[in-house]
Design an enzyme around this catalytic site. Structure first.
Site, PDB file in Angstrom:
ATOM      1  N   HIS B 123       0.530  -1.196  -0.002  1.00 22.44           N
ATOM      2  CA  HIS B 123      -0.002   0.023   0.060  1.00 22.44           C
ATOM      3  C   HIS B 123       0.845   1.214   0.031  1.00 22.44           C
ATOM      4  CE1 HIS B 123      -2.906   2.891   1.902  1.00 22.44           C
ATOM      5  NE2 HIS B 123      -3.837   2.234   1.429  1.00 22.44           N
ATOM      6  N   ASP B 200       3.306  -4.469   7.975  1.00 24.77           N
ATOM      7  CA  ASP B 200       2.182  -3.661   7.673  1.00 24.77           C
ATOM      8  C   ASP B 200       0.963  -4.808   7.892  1.00 24.77           C
ATOM      9  OD1 ASP B 200      -0.140  -2.641   6.993  1.00 24.77           O
ATOM     10  OD2 ASP B 200       0.661  -1.806   5.162  1.00 24.77           O
ATOM     11  N   GLN B 203      -4.335  -5.341   7.089  1.00 25.41           N
ATOM     12  CA  GLN B 203      -5.430  -6.403   6.350  1.00 25.41           C
ATOM     13  C   GLN B 203      -5.220  -7.744   7.183  1.00 25.41           C
ATOM     14  OE1 GLN B 203      -7.727  -5.263   4.823  1.00 25.41           O
ATOM     15  NE2 GLN B 203      -6.868  -3.224   3.979  1.00 25.41           N
ATOM     16  N   LYS B 226     -10.176  -1.005  10.618  1.00 23.16           N
ATOM     17  CA  LYS B 226     -10.180  -1.973   9.834  1.00 23.16           C
ATOM     18  C   LYS B 226     -10.772  -3.451  10.502  1.00 23.16           C
ATOM     19  CE  LYS B 226      -7.105  -0.151   6.426  1.00 23.16           C
ATOM     20  NZ  LYS B 226      -7.724   0.330   5.418  1.00 23.16           N
ATOM     21  N   CYS B 364      -4.681   2.530  -3.662  1.00 22.55           N
ATOM     22  CA  CYS B 364      -3.580   3.152  -3.130  1.00 22.55           C
ATOM     23  C   CYS B 364      -2.287   2.103  -3.401  1.00 22.55           C
ATOM     24  CB  CYS B 364      -3.663   3.448  -1.866  1.00 22.55           C
ATOM     25  SG  CYS B 364      -5.009   4.287  -1.418  1.00 22.55           S
TER      26      CYS B 364
HETATM   27  C1  LIG Z   1      -2.239  -2.788   3.451  1.00 25.59           C
HETATM   28  C2  LIG Z   1      -2.264  -1.401   4.116  1.00 25.59           C
HETATM   29  N1  LIG Z   1      -1.543  -0.806   4.664  1.00 25.59           N
HETATM   30  C3  LIG Z   1      -2.084   0.391   5.285  1.00 25.59           C
HETATM   31  C4  LIG Z   1      -3.184   1.011   5.209  1.00 25.59           C
HETATM   32  C5  LIG Z   1      -3.433   2.222   5.582  1.00 25.59           C
HETATM   33  O1  LIG Z   1      -4.246   2.213   6.732  1.00 25.59           O
HETATM   34  P1  LIG Z   1      -4.946   3.705   7.168  1.00 25.59           P
HETATM   35  O2  LIG Z   1      -5.528   4.342   6.024  1.00 25.59           O
HETATM   36  O3  LIG Z   1      -5.825   3.139   8.362  1.00 25.59           O
HETATM   37  O4  LIG Z   1      -3.780   4.420   8.030  1.00 25.59           O
HETATM   38  C6  LIG Z   1      -4.048   0.260   4.347  1.00 25.59           C
HETATM   39  C7  LIG Z   1      -5.609   0.850   4.368  1.00 25.59           C
HETATM   40  O5  LIG Z   1      -6.078   0.844   3.350  1.00 25.59           O
HETATM   41  C8  LIG Z   1      -3.905  -1.013   3.881  1.00 25.59           C
HETATM   42  O6  LIG Z   1      -4.648  -1.831   3.538  1.00 25.59           O
END
Ligand SMILES: Cc1ncc(COP(=O)(O)O)c(C=O)c1O
Lengths: 136, 412
Positions: B123, B200, B203, B226, B364
Protein backbone atom coordinates in the site's frame (compact mmCIF):
# COMPACT_ATOMS: atom_id res chain seq x y z
CA UNK A 1 -30.09 26.43 -23.18
CA UNK A 2 -32.75 26.85 -20.50
CA UNK A 3 -35.16 24.82 -22.58
CA UNK A 4 -32.65 22.00 -22.84
CA UNK A 5 -32.08 22.12 -19.13
CA UNK A 6 -35.78 21.86 -18.46
CA UNK A 7 -36.05 18.95 -20.89
CA UNK A 8 -33.31 17.05 -19.13
CA UNK A 9 -34.83 17.63 -15.74
CA UNK A 10 -38.19 16.46 -16.98
CA UNK A 11 -36.72 13.30 -18.53
CA UNK A 12 -34.82 12.47 -15.39
CA UNK A 13 -37.87 13.00 -13.27
CA UNK A 14 -39.61 10.14 -15.02
CA UNK A 15 -36.93 7.67 -14.07
CA UNK A 16 -37.83 5.66 -11.02
CA UNK A 17 -34.57 4.57 -9.52
CA UNK A 18 -30.85 4.87 -9.82
CA UNK A 19 -30.51 1.96 -12.14
CA UNK A 20 -32.87 3.60 -14.60
CA UNK A 21 -31.05 6.89 -14.29
CA UNK A 22 -27.72 5.30 -15.05
CA UNK A 23 -29.29 3.39 -17.90
CA UNK A 24 -30.48 6.70 -19.31
CA UNK A 25 -27.03 8.24 -18.88
CA UNK A 26 -25.44 5.31 -20.68
CA UNK A 27 -27.90 5.74 -23.54
CA UNK A 28 -27.12 9.46 -23.72
CA UNK A 29 -23.45 8.55 -23.94
CA UNK A 30 -24.11 6.27 -26.86
CA UNK A 31 -25.96 8.98 -28.71
CA UNK A 32 -22.99 11.30 -28.36
CA UNK A 33 -21.29 11.99 -31.68
CA UNK A 34 -18.23 9.81 -31.99
CA UNK A 35 -14.95 11.54 -31.35
CA UNK A 36 -12.46 11.03 -34.17
CA UNK A 37 -9.62 8.79 -32.99
CA UNK A 38 -7.01 11.30 -34.16
CA UNK A 39 -8.32 13.79 -31.61
CA UNK A 40 -7.75 11.38 -28.72
CA UNK A 41 -4.28 12.68 -28.06
CA UNK A 42 -2.33 12.82 -24.85
CA UNK A 43 -2.79 16.58 -24.99
CA UNK A 44 -6.57 16.26 -25.06
CA UNK A 45 -6.66 13.77 -22.21
CA UNK A 46 -8.10 14.80 -18.87
CA UNK A 47 -6.94 11.99 -16.66
CA UNK A 48 -8.92 11.14 -13.59
CA UNK A 49 -7.91 8.40 -11.25
CA UNK A 50 -10.99 6.35 -12.07
CA UNK A 51 -11.68 7.26 -15.66
CA UNK A 52 -10.31 9.33 -18.48
CA UNK A 53 -11.97 11.98 -20.61
CA UNK A 54 -10.76 13.28 -23.97
CA UNK A 55 -11.66 16.80 -24.87
CA UNK A 56 -10.92 18.67 -28.07
CA UNK A 57 -12.19 22.22 -27.79
CA UNK A 58 -12.23 24.74 -30.60
CA UNK A 59 -13.19 28.38 -30.85
CA UNK A 60 -15.00 29.04 -34.10
CA UNK A 61 -16.61 32.42 -34.82
CA UNK A 62 -17.00 33.20 -31.17
CA UNK A 63 -18.62 29.84 -30.53
CA UNK A 64 -17.24 26.95 -28.54
CA UNK A 65 -17.30 23.61 -30.34
CA UNK A 66 -15.94 20.43 -28.94
CA UNK A 67 -15.60 16.69 -29.36
CA UNK A 68 -15.38 14.53 -26.28
CA UNK A 69 -15.29 10.92 -25.17
CA UNK A 70 -14.60 8.83 -22.09
CA UNK A 71 -13.54 5.26 -21.40
CA UNK A 72 -16.30 5.14 -18.79
CA UNK A 73 -19.79 4.82 -20.23
CA UNK A 74 -21.30 6.63 -17.28
CA UNK A 75 -18.87 9.50 -17.51
CA UNK A 76 -19.58 9.55 -21.23
CA UNK A 77 -23.23 10.09 -20.36
CA UNK A 78 -22.19 13.06 -18.24
CA UNK A 79 -20.09 14.34 -21.12
CA UNK A 80 -23.16 14.02 -23.32
CA UNK A 81 -25.10 16.29 -20.97
CA UNK A 82 -22.32 18.86 -21.07
CA UNK A 83 -22.34 18.49 -24.84
CA UNK A 84 -26.12 18.91 -25.04
CA UNK A 85 -26.03 22.06 -22.95
CA UNK A 86 -22.87 23.80 -24.10
CA UNK A 87 -21.56 22.51 -27.41
CA UNK A 88 -21.92 25.16 -30.11
CA UNK A 89 -22.86 27.90 -27.63
CA UNK A 90 -21.27 31.33 -27.61
CA UNK A 91 -18.11 31.79 -25.58
CA UNK A 92 -20.02 34.25 -23.35
CA UNK A 93 -22.59 31.62 -22.50
CA UNK A 94 -19.96 28.96 -21.89
CA UNK A 95 -18.22 31.29 -19.47
CA UNK A 96 -21.41 31.44 -17.46
CA UNK A 97 -21.65 27.64 -17.41
CA UNK A 98 -21.86 25.92 -14.07
CA UNK A 99 -22.45 22.42 -12.82
CA UNK A 100 -25.69 23.13 -11.01
CA UNK A 101 -27.56 20.99 -13.52
CA UNK A 102 -25.89 17.93 -12.05
CA UNK A 103 -27.02 18.95 -8.62
CA UNK A 104 -30.56 19.40 -9.90
CA UNK A 105 -30.44 16.03 -11.60
CA UNK A 106 -29.42 14.55 -8.27
CA UNK A 107 -26.16 13.32 -9.76
CA UNK A 108 -23.88 15.62 -7.89
CA UNK A 109 -23.46 13.60 -4.73
CA UNK A 110 -22.69 10.51 -6.73
CA UNK A 111 -20.18 12.14 -8.98
CA UNK A 112 -18.46 14.67 -6.80
CA UNK A 113 -17.50 12.14 -4.15
CA UNK A 114 -15.53 10.34 -6.81
CA UNK A 115 -12.39 12.36 -7.08
CA UNK A 116 -11.10 12.58 -10.57
CA UNK A 117 -14.18 11.78 -12.59
CA UNK A 118 -13.02 14.73 -14.62
CA UNK A 119 -16.22 16.73 -14.32
CA UNK A 120 -14.57 19.71 -12.65
CA UNK A 121 -11.59 19.50 -14.97
CA UNK A 122 -13.94 19.34 -17.92
CA UNK A 123 -15.65 22.56 -16.91
CA UNK A 124 -12.33 24.28 -16.23
CA UNK A 125 -11.12 23.36 -19.73
CA UNK A 126 -14.29 24.68 -21.32
CA UNK A 127 -14.06 27.98 -19.48
CA UNK A 128 -10.43 28.43 -20.29
CA UNK A 129 -11.18 27.85 -23.95
CA UNK A 130 -14.05 30.35 -23.75
CA UNK A 131 -11.78 32.96 -22.15
CA UNK A 132 -9.12 32.42 -24.78
CA UNK A 133 -11.77 32.59 -27.45
CA UNK A 134 -13.02 35.98 -26.24
CA UNK A 135 -9.55 37.47 -25.99
CA UNK A 136 -8.67 36.49 -29.55
CA UNK B 1 -18.29 -21.54 24.31
CA UNK B 2 -17.44 -19.71 21.13
CA UNK B 3 -20.29 -18.04 19.30
CA UNK B 4 -21.80 -19.15 16.03
CA UNK B 5 -20.27 -17.01 13.27
CA UNK B 6 -23.49 -16.79 11.33
CA UNK B 7 -25.01 -14.92 14.28
CA UNK B 8 -22.48 -12.07 13.93
CA UNK B 9 -24.56 -10.18 11.42
CA UNK B 10 -27.15 -9.17 13.97
CA UNK B 11 -24.50 -7.32 15.99
CA UNK B 12 -23.90 -4.75 13.24
CA UNK B 13 -26.77 -2.25 13.08
CA UNK B 14 -25.58 -0.65 9.83
CA UNK B 15 -26.13 -3.92 7.97
CA UNK B 16 -29.87 -3.34 8.38
CA UNK B 17 -29.98 -0.05 6.49
CA UNK B 18 -31.34 0.43 2.99
CA UNK B 19 -29.35 2.05 0.21
CA UNK B 20 -31.12 3.22 -2.94
CA UNK B 21 -34.16 1.33 -1.66
CA UNK B 22 -32.26 -1.91 -1.31
CA UNK B 23 -30.57 -3.57 1.65
CA UNK B 24 -26.93 -2.55 1.98
CA UNK B 25 -24.51 -5.21 0.73
CA UNK B 26 -21.24 -4.07 2.23
CA UNK B 27 -18.23 -5.53 0.48
CA UNK B 28 -15.62 -2.84 1.10
CA UNK B 29 -14.28 -4.27 4.32
CA UNK B 30 -10.65 -3.82 3.39
CA UNK B 31 -11.29 -0.06 3.32
CA UNK B 32 -12.98 -0.13 6.71
CA UNK B 33 -15.13 -2.61 8.57
CA UNK B 34 -18.47 -1.86 10.17
CA UNK B 35 -18.76 -1.63 13.95
CA UNK B 36 -20.65 -3.98 16.24
CA UNK B 37 -23.14 -2.51 18.69
CA UNK B 38 -20.77 -3.16 21.62
CA UNK B 39 -18.15 -0.87 20.11
CA UNK B 40 -20.73 1.84 19.44
CA UNK B 41 -22.03 1.47 23.00
CA UNK B 42 -18.53 1.64 24.43
CA UNK B 43 -17.86 4.97 22.73
CA UNK B 44 -21.19 6.31 23.84
CA UNK B 45 -20.57 5.15 27.38
CA UNK B 46 -17.18 6.86 27.43
CA UNK B 47 -18.63 10.21 26.37
CA UNK B 48 -21.69 9.97 28.56
CA UNK B 49 -20.04 8.74 31.75
CA UNK B 50 -16.30 9.32 32.02
CA UNK B 51 -14.88 11.67 29.39
CA UNK B 52 -11.76 13.26 30.90
CA UNK B 53 -8.18 13.91 29.96
CA UNK B 54 -5.94 11.07 31.03
CA UNK B 55 -2.74 10.70 33.03
CA UNK B 56 -3.22 14.07 34.69
CA UNK B 57 -6.52 14.65 36.48
CA UNK B 58 -6.77 13.61 40.11
CA UNK B 59 -10.48 13.04 40.19
CA UNK B 60 -12.74 10.06 39.75
CA UNK B 61 -13.64 10.23 36.05
CA UNK B 62 -10.04 10.99 35.05
CA UNK B 63 -8.95 7.89 36.95
CA UNK B 64 -11.59 5.87 35.20
CA UNK B 65 -10.63 7.16 31.73
CA UNK B 66 -6.93 6.57 32.40
CA UNK B 67 -7.58 3.08 33.63
CA UNK B 68 -9.72 2.18 30.63
CA UNK B 69 -7.11 3.60 28.25
CA UNK B 70 -4.27 1.64 29.85
CA UNK B 71 -6.36 -1.50 30.03
CA UNK B 72 -6.89 -1.14 26.30
CA UNK B 73 -3.13 -1.08 25.84
CA UNK B 74 -2.85 -4.31 27.81
CA UNK B 75 -5.66 -5.84 25.74
CA UNK B 76 -3.90 -4.99 22.48
CA UNK B 77 -0.59 -6.29 23.84
CA UNK B 78 -2.17 -9.60 24.71
CA UNK B 79 -4.08 -9.81 21.40
CA UNK B 80 -0.87 -9.57 19.38
CA UNK B 81 1.17 -11.35 22.06
CA UNK B 82 3.63 -8.51 22.71
CA UNK B 83 6.09 -9.23 25.47
CA UNK B 84 5.50 -5.88 27.18
CA UNK B 85 2.53 -3.60 27.33
CA UNK B 86 4.76 -0.54 26.86
CA UNK B 87 5.70 -1.85 23.42
CA UNK B 88 2.23 -0.78 22.27
CA UNK B 89 2.03 2.80 20.97
CA UNK B 90 -1.36 4.21 20.08
CA UNK B 91 -1.42 6.20 16.85
CA UNK B 92 -4.05 7.43 14.39
CA UNK B 93 -3.69 4.38 12.19
CA UNK B 94 -1.35 2.24 10.14
CA UNK B 95 -0.16 5.21 8.11
CA UNK B 96 0.93 7.14 11.18
CA UNK B 97 2.51 4.05 12.73
CA UNK B 98 4.66 3.49 9.66
CA UNK B 99 5.58 7.16 9.41
CA UNK B 100 6.63 7.12 13.05
CA UNK B 101 9.10 4.33 12.37
CA UNK B 102 10.30 5.75 9.05
CA UNK B 103 11.06 9.08 10.71
CA UNK B 104 12.25 8.06 14.10
CA UNK B 105 14.05 4.80 13.39
CA UNK B 106 15.21 6.28 10.11
CA UNK B 107 16.60 9.35 11.87
CA UNK B 108 18.72 7.27 14.19
CA UNK B 109 19.64 4.18 12.17
CA UNK B 110 19.53 4.94 8.45
CA UNK B 111 22.32 6.83 6.72
CA UNK B 112 23.87 7.49 3.36
CA UNK B 113 24.52 4.34 1.35
CA UNK B 114 22.23 2.21 3.51
CA UNK B 115 19.46 0.24 1.88
CA UNK B 116 15.75 -0.20 2.48
CA UNK B 117 13.65 -2.93 0.95
CA UNK B 118 9.92 -2.72 0.31
CA UNK B 119 7.76 -4.81 -2.01
CA UNK B 120 5.72 -4.12 -5.09
CA UNK B 121 2.68 -5.36 -3.18
CA UNK B 122 2.73 -2.50 -0.66
CA UNK B 123 0.00 0.00 0.00
CA UNK B 124 1.31 3.54 -0.61
CA UNK B 125 1.37 3.91 3.19
CA UNK B 126 4.17 1.35 3.41
CA UNK B 127 5.96 2.55 0.32
CA UNK B 128 6.00 6.35 0.21
CA UNK B 129 7.35 6.97 3.77
CA UNK B 130 10.31 4.67 2.98
CA UNK B 131 10.92 6.21 -0.40
CA UNK B 132 10.96 9.68 1.18
CA UNK B 133 13.28 8.46 3.95
CA UNK B 134 15.66 7.17 1.29
CA UNK B 135 15.60 10.56 -0.41
CA UNK B 136 16.30 12.39 2.86
CA UNK B 137 19.14 10.09 3.84
CA UNK B 138 20.54 9.26 0.39
CA UNK B 139 19.79 5.62 1.04
CA UNK B 140 18.98 3.08 -1.63
CA UNK B 141 15.34 2.12 -2.20
CA UNK B 142 14.84 -1.48 -3.31
CA UNK B 143 11.59 -3.10 -4.41
CA UNK B 144 10.84 -6.83 -4.38
CA UNK B 145 8.59 -7.69 -7.35
CA UNK B 146 5.72 -10.18 -7.39
CA UNK B 147 5.20 -12.92 -9.93
CA UNK B 148 2.26 -13.66 -12.25
CA UNK B 149 0.37 -15.31 -9.39
CA UNK B 150 0.74 -12.33 -7.10
CA UNK B 151 3.34 -13.99 -4.87
CA UNK B 152 6.51 -12.14 -3.90
CA UNK B 153 9.67 -13.25 -5.65
CA UNK B 154 11.68 -14.44 -2.69
CA UNK B 155 14.73 -15.17 -4.81
CA UNK B 156 14.96 -11.50 -5.74
CA UNK B 157 14.37 -10.62 -2.09
CA UNK B 158 17.27 -12.81 -1.00
CA UNK B 159 19.51 -11.30 -3.63
CA UNK B 160 18.67 -7.78 -2.46
CA UNK B 161 19.44 -8.44 1.21
CA UNK B 162 22.95 -7.52 2.28
CA UNK B 163 24.86 -6.03 5.19
CA UNK B 164 23.75 -2.52 4.16
CA UNK B 165 20.05 -3.38 4.44
CA UNK B 166 18.63 -1.55 7.44
CA UNK B 167 14.89 -2.02 7.08
CA UNK B 168 12.56 -4.40 5.28
CA UNK B 169 8.95 -3.18 5.08
CA UNK B 170 6.32 -5.68 3.98
CA UNK B 171 2.62 -6.27 4.40
CA UNK B 172 1.32 -9.52 5.80
CA UNK B 173 -1.73 -9.41 3.52
CA UNK B 174 -1.90 -7.34 0.35
CA UNK B 175 -4.91 -5.01 0.32
CA UNK B 176 -5.16 -5.26 -3.48
CA UNK B 177 -4.60 -8.92 -4.27
CA UNK B 178 -5.13 -10.54 -0.89
CA UNK B 179 -1.81 -12.38 -1.08
CA UNK B 180 -0.71 -13.70 2.31
CA UNK B 181 3.02 -13.06 2.32
CA UNK B 182 5.42 -15.45 4.05
CA UNK B 183 6.45 -12.79 6.57
CA UNK B 184 7.93 -15.24 9.02
CA UNK B 185 10.45 -16.39 6.44
CA UNK B 186 11.00 -12.81 5.25
CA UNK B 187 11.75 -11.73 8.81
CA UNK B 188 14.11 -14.63 9.43
CA UNK B 189 16.09 -13.82 6.29
CA UNK B 190 16.21 -10.11 7.18
CA UNK B 191 17.44 -10.86 10.68
CA UNK B 192 20.15 -13.12 9.30
CA UNK B 193 21.30 -10.12 7.25
CA UNK B 194 21.11 -7.82 10.27
CA UNK B 195 18.06 -5.83 9.13
CA UNK B 196 14.87 -5.02 11.05
CA UNK B 197 11.41 -5.68 9.66
CA UNK B 198 8.23 -3.64 9.80
CA UNK B 199 5.12 -5.69 9.14
CA UNK B 200 2.09 -3.79 7.81
CA UNK B 201 -0.67 -5.90 9.33
CA UNK B 202 -3.57 -3.62 8.35
CA UNK B 203 -5.26 -6.43 6.40
CA UNK B 204 -3.95 -9.30 8.48
CA UNK B 205 -4.54 -8.65 12.16
CA UNK B 206 -8.33 -9.20 11.88
CA UNK B 207 -8.16 -12.23 9.59
CA UNK B 208 -5.07 -14.39 10.12
CA UNK B 209 -2.46 -15.08 12.78
CA UNK B 210 -1.34 -12.00 14.71
CA UNK B 211 1.43 -13.09 17.07
CA UNK B 212 4.33 -10.64 16.94
CA UNK B 213 6.63 -12.87 18.95
CA UNK B 214 5.97 -15.94 16.83
CA UNK B 215 6.71 -13.82 13.75
CA UNK B 216 9.62 -12.16 15.50
CA UNK B 217 8.53 -8.83 13.95
CA UNK B 218 10.51 -5.76 14.99
CA UNK B 219 7.62 -3.44 14.20
CA UNK B 220 4.01 -4.29 13.53
CA UNK B 221 1.42 -1.72 12.44
CA UNK B 222 -2.35 -1.83 12.06
CA UNK B 223 -5.54 0.26 12.14
CA UNK B 224 -8.43 -0.12 14.58
CA UNK B 225 -11.04 0.82 11.99
CA UNK B 226 -10.28 -2.18 9.81
CA UNK B 227 -10.81 -4.61 12.69
CA UNK B 228 -14.28 -3.57 13.84
CA UNK B 229 -12.93 -0.78 16.07
CA UNK B 230 -13.41 2.99 15.81
CA UNK B 231 -11.90 5.30 13.23
CA UNK B 232 -8.86 7.31 14.21
CA UNK B 233 -6.99 4.79 16.33
CA UNK B 234 -4.12 2.61 15.24
CA UNK B 235 -1.32 0.68 16.81
CA UNK B 236 2.40 0.54 16.47
CA UNK B 237 4.08 -2.37 18.16
CA UNK B 238 7.85 -2.12 18.42
CA UNK B 239 10.36 -4.26 20.21
CA UNK B 240 11.43 -2.51 23.39
CA UNK B 241 15.08 -2.39 22.38
CA UNK B 242 14.24 -0.44 19.21
CA UNK B 243 11.66 1.88 20.74
CA UNK B 244 14.09 2.71 23.54
CA UNK B 245 16.83 3.56 21.08
CA UNK B 246 14.64 5.72 18.84
CA UNK B 247 14.22 9.49 19.26
CA UNK B 248 10.67 10.84 19.74
CA UNK B 249 8.57 11.49 16.64
CA UNK B 250 6.18 14.22 17.79
CA UNK B 251 7.00 16.39 20.78
CA UNK B 252 4.93 18.34 23.28
CA UNK B 253 2.97 17.40 26.34
CA UNK B 254 2.86 13.91 27.83
CA UNK B 255 6.03 12.70 26.08
CA UNK B 256 8.45 14.54 28.39
CA UNK B 257 9.47 13.95 31.97
CA UNK B 258 11.40 17.13 32.66
CA UNK B 259 11.57 20.45 30.86
CA UNK B 260 14.00 23.28 31.61
CA UNK B 261 15.46 25.78 29.17
CA UNK B 262 18.73 23.84 29.27
CA UNK B 263 17.53 20.31 28.99
CA UNK B 264 14.53 18.21 28.08
CA UNK B 265 14.26 14.63 29.20
CA UNK B 266 11.83 12.27 27.68
CA UNK B 267 9.17 10.19 29.31
CA UNK B 268 9.42 6.41 29.44
CA UNK B 269 7.85 4.08 26.90
CA UNK B 270 5.18 4.15 25.60
CA UNK B 271 4.54 7.81 26.50
CA UNK B 272 7.67 9.00 24.74
CA UNK B 273 5.79 8.35 21.50
CA UNK B 274 2.37 9.60 22.54
CA UNK B 275 2.71 13.38 22.50
CA UNK B 276 -0.30 15.49 23.36
CA UNK B 277 -3.78 14.43 24.37
CA UNK B 278 -4.42 11.12 22.65
CA UNK B 279 -7.62 9.82 21.13
CA UNK B 280 -8.84 8.42 24.45
CA UNK B 281 -12.04 6.67 23.37
CA UNK B 282 -10.29 5.20 20.30
CA UNK B 283 -8.22 2.58 22.13
CA UNK B 284 -11.09 1.94 24.56
CA UNK B 285 -13.35 1.22 21.58
CA UNK B 286 -10.64 -0.89 19.99
CA UNK B 287 -10.40 -2.99 23.14
CA UNK B 288 -14.15 -3.57 22.93
CA UNK B 289 -13.68 -4.68 19.31
CA UNK B 290 -10.98 -7.15 20.37
CA UNK B 291 -13.25 -8.51 23.09
CA UNK B 292 -15.94 -8.87 20.47
CA UNK B 293 -13.67 -10.68 18.02
CA UNK B 294 -12.65 -13.04 20.77
CA UNK B 295 -16.21 -14.16 21.29
CA UNK B 296 -15.58 -16.26 18.19
CA UNK B 297 -13.21 -19.15 17.83
CA UNK B 298 -10.29 -17.94 15.78
CA UNK B 299 -9.74 -21.13 13.82
CA UNK B 300 -13.43 -21.40 13.06
CA UNK B 301 -13.51 -17.79 11.95
CA UNK B 302 -10.60 -18.25 9.63
CA UNK B 303 -12.10 -21.39 8.16
CA UNK B 304 -15.41 -19.57 7.67
CA UNK B 305 -13.75 -16.62 5.91
CA UNK B 306 -11.66 -18.93 3.72
CA UNK B 307 -14.67 -20.99 2.69
CA UNK B 308 -16.59 -17.85 1.82
CA UNK B 309 -13.65 -16.47 -0.15
CA UNK B 310 -13.42 -19.70 -2.13
CA UNK B 311 -17.16 -19.63 -2.74
CA UNK B 312 -16.72 -16.08 -4.12
CA UNK B 313 -13.76 -17.06 -6.29
CA UNK B 314 -15.76 -19.97 -7.72
CA UNK B 315 -18.81 -17.79 -8.44
CA UNK B 316 -16.78 -15.02 -10.07
CA UNK B 317 -14.87 -17.45 -12.25
CA UNK B 318 -18.15 -18.64 -13.74
CA UNK B 319 -18.84 -15.18 -15.19
CA UNK B 320 -17.77 -14.92 -18.84
CA UNK B 321 -15.29 -12.12 -19.49
CA UNK B 322 -14.33 -11.74 -15.85
CA UNK B 323 -10.66 -11.64 -14.92
CA UNK B 324 -9.81 -12.40 -11.33
CA UNK B 325 -6.41 -10.97 -10.47
CA UNK B 326 -3.74 -13.02 -8.77
CA UNK B 327 -3.64 -16.66 -7.84
CA UNK B 328 -1.37 -16.58 -4.82
CA UNK B 329 -0.45 -19.65 -2.79
CA UNK B 330 -2.49 -18.26 0.08
CA UNK B 331 -5.12 -15.55 -0.13
CA UNK B 332 -7.19 -13.71 2.43
CA UNK B 333 -10.59 -12.03 2.07
CA UNK B 334 -9.98 -10.04 -1.13
CA UNK B 335 -11.62 -10.49 -4.54
CA UNK B 336 -9.98 -8.29 -7.20
CA UNK B 337 -11.45 -8.34 -10.71
CA UNK B 338 -12.33 -6.62 -13.97
CA UNK B 339 -14.85 -7.38 -16.69
CA UNK B 340 -13.61 -7.31 -20.23
CA UNK B 341 -14.63 -4.18 -22.10
CA UNK B 342 -16.13 -2.44 -19.07
CA UNK B 343 -14.59 0.33 -17.06
CA UNK B 344 -14.19 -0.52 -13.37
CA UNK B 345 -15.65 2.82 -12.32
CA UNK B 346 -18.86 2.08 -14.23
CA UNK B 347 -19.19 -1.24 -12.43
CA UNK B 348 -18.85 0.45 -9.05
CA UNK B 349 -21.49 3.05 -9.88
CA UNK B 350 -23.95 0.46 -11.16
CA UNK B 351 -23.38 -1.82 -8.17
CA UNK B 352 -24.17 1.10 -5.90
CA UNK B 353 -27.52 1.54 -7.63
CA UNK B 354 -28.31 -1.93 -6.27
CA UNK B 355 -26.97 -1.24 -2.80
CA UNK B 356 -23.70 -3.12 -3.33
CA UNK B 357 -20.68 -1.27 -1.96
CA UNK B 358 -17.26 -2.18 -3.37
CA UNK B 359 -14.11 -0.25 -4.08
CA UNK B 360 -12.93 0.60 -7.59
CA UNK B 361 -9.67 2.16 -8.72
CA UNK B 362 -6.07 1.66 -7.79
CA UNK B 363 -6.54 0.92 -4.09
CA UNK B 364 -3.54 3.09 -3.16
CA UNK B 365 -1.31 0.53 -4.84
CA UNK B 366 -0.17 2.11 -8.08
CA UNK B 367 2.93 -0.13 -8.31
CA UNK B 368 0.60 -3.15 -8.45
CA UNK B 369 -1.54 -1.62 -11.20
CA UNK B 370 1.58 -0.78 -13.18
CA UNK B 371 2.82 -4.35 -12.85
CA UNK B 372 -0.53 -5.80 -13.94
CA UNK B 373 -0.81 -3.12 -16.66
CA UNK B 374 -4.37 -2.20 -15.72
CA UNK B 375 -5.67 1.28 -14.84
CA UNK B 376 -7.54 -0.16 -11.89
CA UNK B 377 -9.95 -2.85 -10.86
CA UNK B 378 -12.92 -3.67 -8.69
CA UNK B 379 -12.21 -5.02 -5.24
CA UNK B 380 -14.77 -6.82 -3.13
CA UNK B 381 -13.51 -7.62 0.37
CA UNK B 382 -14.99 -9.71 3.14
CA UNK B 383 -15.42 -9.52 6.88
CA UNK B 384 -16.69 -11.89 9.55
CA UNK B 385 -20.31 -10.84 8.96
CA UNK B 386 -20.11 -11.39 5.19
CA UNK B 387 -22.10 -14.33 3.85
CA UNK B 388 -23.11 -16.12 0.69
CA UNK B 389 -26.02 -13.75 0.14
CA UNK B 390 -23.51 -10.90 -0.17
CA UNK B 391 -21.56 -12.80 -2.81
CA UNK B 392 -24.74 -13.74 -4.65
CA UNK B 393 -25.87 -10.11 -4.63
CA UNK B 394 -22.49 -9.10 -6.03
CA UNK B 395 -22.73 -11.70 -8.80
CA UNK B 396 -26.24 -10.56 -9.64
CA UNK B 397 -25.12 -6.92 -9.87
CA UNK B 398 -22.24 -7.91 -12.11
CA UNK B 399 -24.63 -9.69 -14.43
CA UNK B 400 -27.00 -6.70 -14.44
CA UNK B 401 -24.17 -4.30 -15.14
CA UNK B 402 -22.90 -6.39 -18.02
CA UNK B 403 -26.38 -6.41 -19.49
CA UNK B 404 -26.78 -2.64 -19.14
CA UNK B 405 -23.35 -1.70 -20.39
CA UNK B 406 -23.02 -4.21 -23.18
CA UNK B 407 -26.69 -3.94 -24.10
CA UNK B 408 -26.24 -0.22 -24.66
CA UNK B 409 -23.38 -0.97 -27.00
CA UNK B 410 -25.66 -2.98 -29.25
CA UNK B 411 -28.15 -0.10 -29.42
CA UNK B 412 -25.52 2.41 -30.37
C1 LIG C 1 -2.18 -2.87 3.66
C2 LIG C 1 -2.56 -1.51 4.12
N1 LIG C 1 -1.64 -0.72 4.68
C3 LIG C 1 -1.93 0.51 5.15
C4 LIG C 1 -3.20 1.04 5.05
C5 LIG C 1 -3.46 2.41 5.57
O1 LIG C 1 -4.29 2.36 6.67
P1 LIG C 1 -4.86 3.69 7.33
O2 LIG C 1 -5.47 4.47 6.21
O3 LIG C 1 -5.85 3.21 8.33
O4 LIG C 1 -3.72 4.42 7.94
C6 LIG C 1 -4.20 0.25 4.47
C7 LIG C 1 -5.57 0.79 4.35
O5 LIG C 1 -6.12 1.02 3.32
C8 LIG C 1 -3.87 -1.04 4.00
O6 LIG C 1 -4.80 -1.81 3.43
Amino acid sequence: MDKRRAQLLEDFDLLENWEEKYDYLIELGFDLAEMPQVLKTEENLVKGCQSSVWFDIRCENGKINFDADSDSLIVKGIVAIVDYLYNGQSAEDVLKADLSIFEELGLWQHLSSQRGNGLMAMLAHLKKAATDCLSQ
Amino acid sequence: MARDILSARQDFPILDIQVNERPLVYLDNAATTQKPQVVIDTLRDYYTRYNANIHRGNYAIAYEATEAYEKARAKVASYINAEHKHEIIFTRGTTESINLVAYSFGERFVGEGDEIIVTQLEHHSNYVPWKLLCERKKAKFQVVPFDENGDLDLEVYKSLLNEKTRVVAVNHVSNSLGTINPVKEIIQLAHDAGAVVLVDAAQAVQHIEHDVQALDADFYAFSGHKMYGPMGVGVLYGKEKWLDAMPPFLSGGEMISNVTPEKISFNVLPYKFEAGTPNVPGPIGLAAAIDYLQEFDEQELRAYEDTLLNYGIGKLKEIPGLTLYGNPKQRSSILPFNIEGIQHFDLGVLFDARGVAVRTGQHCTQPIMDALKVPGFVRASLALYSNRDDIDALVESIQRAIKMLKGAKKHG
